[in-house]
Scaffold this motif. Structure first.
Motif, PDB file in Angstrom:
ATOM      1  N   PHE A 263      -6.224   5.763  -0.618  1.00 41.41           N
ATOM      2  CA  PHE A 263      -6.629   4.889   0.485  1.00 41.41           C
ATOM      3  C   PHE A 263      -8.016   5.283   1.018  1.00 41.41           C
ATOM      4  O   PHE A 263      -8.831   4.423   1.361  1.00 41.41           O
ATOM      5  CB  PHE A 263      -5.589   4.892   1.595  1.00 41.41           C
ATOM      6  N   ALA A 264      -8.301   6.579   1.070  1.00 42.45           N
ATOM      7  CA  ALA A 264      -9.645   7.028   1.465  1.00 42.45           C
ATOM      8  C   ALA A 264     -10.679   6.558   0.448  1.00 42.45           C
ATOM      9  O   ALA A 264     -11.783   6.136   0.817  1.00 42.45           O
ATOM     10  CB  ALA A 264      -9.671   8.556   1.605  1.00 42.45           C
ATOM     11  N   ALA A 265     -10.324   6.591  -0.834  1.00 38.93           N
ATOM     12  CA  ALA A 265     -11.240   6.129  -1.888  1.00 38.93           C
ATOM     13  C   ALA A 265     -11.510   4.636  -1.763  1.00 38.93           C
ATOM     14  O   ALA A 265     -12.640   4.178  -1.999  1.00 38.93           O
ATOM     15  CB  ALA A 265     -10.670   6.456  -3.266  1.00 38.93           C
ATOM     16  N   ILE A 266     -10.497   3.864  -1.379  1.00 40.94           N
ATOM     17  CA  ILE A 266     -10.693   2.421  -1.174  1.00 40.94           C
ATOM     18  C   ILE A 266     -11.747   2.196  -0.095  1.00 40.94           C
ATOM     19  O   ILE A 266     -12.643   1.356  -0.253  1.00 40.94           O
ATOM     20  CB  ILE A 266      -9.356   1.741  -0.788  1.00 40.94           C
ATOM     21  N   LEU A 267     -11.654   2.933   0.990  1.00 41.17           N
ATOM     22  CA  LEU A 267     -12.636   2.770   2.072  1.00 41.17           C
ATOM     23  C   LEU A 267     -14.027   3.232   1.649  1.00 41.17           C
ATOM     24  O   LEU A 267     -15.033   2.627   2.038  1.00 41.17           O
ATOM     25  CB  LEU A 267     -12.161   3.499   3.330  1.00 41.17           C
ATOM     26  N   ARG A 268     -14.118   4.270   0.855  1.00 40.93           N
ATOM     27  CA  ARG A 268     -15.434   4.704   0.341  1.00 40.93           C
ATOM     28  C   ARG A 268     -16.011   3.643  -0.597  1.00 40.93           C
ATOM     29  O   ARG A 268     -17.214   3.378  -0.576  1.00 40.93           O
ATOM     30  CB  ARG A 268     -15.330   6.058  -0.356  1.00 40.93           C
ATOM     31  N   ASP A 269     -15.145   3.025  -1.412  1.00 38.86           N
ATOM     32  CA  ASP A 269     -15.605   1.916  -2.270  1.00 38.86           C
ATOM     33  C   ASP A 269     -16.163   0.786  -1.421  1.00 38.86           C
ATOM     34  O   ASP A 269     -17.211   0.206  -1.745  1.00 38.86           O
ATOM     35  CB  ASP A 269     -14.450   1.365  -3.120  1.00 38.86           C
ATOM     36  N   LEU A 270     -15.461   0.456  -0.346  1.00 40.90           N
ATOM     37  CA  LEU A 270     -15.918  -0.600   0.565  1.00 40.90           C
ATOM     38  C   LEU A 270     -17.272  -0.232   1.171  1.00 40.90           C
ATOM     39  O   LEU A 270     -18.184  -1.062   1.229  1.00 40.90           O
ATOM     40  CB  LEU A 270     -14.881  -0.821   1.664  1.00 40.90           C
ATOM     41  N   GLN A 271     -17.412   1.016   1.577  1.00 44.61           N
ATOM     42  CA  GLN A 271     -18.671   1.478   2.155  1.00 44.61           C
ATOM     43  C   GLN A 271     -19.818   1.370   1.152  1.00 44.61           C
ATOM     44  O   GLN A 271     -20.889   0.853   1.464  1.00 44.61           O
ATOM     45  CB  GLN A 271     -18.522   2.916   2.633  1.00 44.61           C
ATOM     46  N   GLN A 272     -19.583   1.850  -0.069  1.00 45.07           N
ATOM     47  CA  GLN A 272     -20.628   1.778  -1.100  1.00 45.07           C
ATOM     48  C   GLN A 272     -21.017   0.332  -1.390  1.00 45.07           C
ATOM     49  O   GLN A 272     -22.197   0.015  -1.521  1.00 45.07           O
ATOM     50  CB  GLN A 272     -20.175   2.471  -2.378  1.00 45.07           C
ATOM     51  N   TYR A 273     -20.028  -0.540  -1.500  1.00 46.80           N
ATOM     52  CA  TYR A 273     -20.304  -1.956  -1.756  1.00 46.80           C
ATOM     53  C   TYR A 273     -21.144  -2.549  -0.628  1.00 46.80           C
ATOM     54  O   TYR A 273     -22.149  -3.212  -0.867  1.00 46.80           O
ATOM     55  CB  TYR A 273     -18.996  -2.735  -1.912  1.00 46.80           C
ATOM     56  N   ALA A 274     -20.722  -2.310   0.614  1.00 40.42           N
ATOM     57  CA  ALA A 274     -21.441  -2.876   1.754  1.00 40.42           C
ATOM     58  C   ALA A 274     -22.870  -2.353   1.866  1.00 40.42           C
ATOM     59  O   ALA A 274     -23.801  -3.119   2.138  1.00 40.42           O
ATOM     60  CB  ALA A 274     -20.669  -2.574   3.049  1.00 40.42           C
ATOM     61  N   LEU A 275     -23.063  -1.060   1.633  1.00 32.35           N
ATOM     62  CA  LEU A 275     -24.405  -0.483   1.751  1.00 32.35           C
ATOM     63  C   LEU A 275     -25.337  -0.953   0.631  1.00 32.35           C
ATOM     64  O   LEU A 275     -26.530  -1.107   0.840  1.00 32.35           O
ATOM     65  CB  LEU A 275     -24.327   1.044   1.786  1.00 32.35           C
ATOM     66  N   LYS A 276     -24.785  -1.184  -0.571  1.00 34.05           N
ATOM     67  CA  LYS A 276     -25.616  -1.618  -1.703  1.00 34.05           C
ATOM     68  C   LYS A 276     -25.843  -3.118  -1.760  1.00 34.05           C
ATOM     69  O   LYS A 276     -26.890  -3.571  -2.203  1.00 34.05           O
ATOM     70  CB  LYS A 276     -24.947  -1.201  -3.031  1.00 34.05           C
ATOM     71  N   ASN A 277     -24.845  -3.906  -1.352  1.00 37.47           N
ATOM     72  CA  ASN A 277     -24.872  -5.335  -1.621  1.00 37.47           C
ATOM     73  C   ASN A 277     -24.969  -6.259  -0.422  1.00 37.47           C
ATOM     74  O   ASN A 277     -25.082  -7.464  -0.581  1.00 37.47           O
ATOM     75  CB  ASN A 277     -23.607  -5.730  -2.420  1.00 37.47           C
ATOM     76  N   VAL A 278     -24.886  -5.695   0.782  1.00 35.06           N
ATOM     77  CA  VAL A 278     -24.826  -6.538   1.975  1.00 35.06           C
ATOM     78  C   VAL A 278     -25.891  -6.086   2.968  1.00 35.06           C
ATOM     79  O   VAL A 278     -25.993  -4.899   3.284  1.00 35.06           O
ATOM     80  CB  VAL A 278     -23.437  -6.437   2.625  1.00 35.06           C
ATOM     81  N   LYS A 279     -26.652  -7.052   3.448  1.00 35.92           N
ATOM     82  CA  LYS A 279     -27.638  -6.735   4.490  1.00 35.92           C
ATOM     83  C   LYS A 279     -26.968  -6.819   5.849  1.00 35.92           C
ATOM     84  O   LYS A 279     -26.135  -7.664   6.070  1.00 35.92           O
ATOM     85  CB  LYS A 279     -28.818  -7.697   4.421  1.00 35.92           C
ATOM     86  N   SER A 280     -27.353  -5.926   6.726  1.00 34.38           N
ATOM     87  CA  SER A 280     -26.742  -5.848   8.048  1.00 34.38           C
ATOM     88  C   SER A 280     -27.087  -7.016   8.936  1.00 34.38           C
ATOM     89  O   SER A 280     -27.973  -7.750   8.807  1.00 34.38           O
ATOM     90  CB  SER A 280     -27.183  -4.559   8.717  1.00 34.38           C
TER      91      SER A 280
END
Length: 159
Positions: free
Chosen positions: A142-159
């Motif tokens: 579950f922690a890895a899922i959240l890290r995946d989400l973080q990596q995706y958001a930081l690489k692919n989504v503008k704030s």
């Protein structure tokens, strides 16, 4: 068994809500171990939910391990989604029967969000026998899922 994991992601909370809830069927874009995900069309969505649920596939095999995930509760105002995860095509001694997940996106600032993943896991008889191992393994997953989400958001989504 309850397991809670949290992460802070330096992205706008509305954007994070869109990723985890409004685009619920697109989990394969950010969950590293999901090979494919798609919308469930078994029934009509609950009030305000964008869809009924999703299927997440964990292998390219047609008869491989999958999870059917039905949205049980959806609140854009509270930025909270609750869904029931039922494993499909599991091995005979699979330890998890089902998993009710609550995801909450909480603003930490204008461009920062805390994502909370709370899992209420129901184990099989086999899972109860190896409870400590299952709890440790699921906590890491579950922690890895959240890290995946973080990596995706930081690489692919503008704030």
């Amino acid at each position: 068994m309850n397991i809670t994991q949290q992460i802070i992601i330096e992205r706008n909370p509305e954007i994070m809500w869109k990723i985890v809830a409004e685009e619920f069927d697109q989990a394969h874009k950010w969950m590293g171990f999901v090979t494919h995900s798609y919308q469930l069309k078994d029934s009509a969505p609950i009030t305000n939910a964008p869809m009924f649920g999703r299927v997440c596939e964990f292998t390219d095999k047609a008869d491989g391990l999958k999870a059917k995930e039905e949205i049980l509760s959806y609140s854009k105002d509270r930025m909270e989604i609750i869904f029931d995860v039922v494993p499909l095509n599991t091995p005979l001694i699979f330890p998890v029967r089902k998993n009710i997940v609550t995801m909450i996106v909480s603003p930490v600032g204008k461009n920062s969000a805390q994502i909370t993943w709370n899992a209420n896991v129901t184990l099989t008889s086999f899972g109860l026998l190896i409870f400590p191992l299952i709890k440790r393994g699921l906590s890491k997953n579950f922690a890895a899922i959240l890290r995946d989400l973080q990596q995706y958001a930081l690489k692919n989504v503008k704030s």
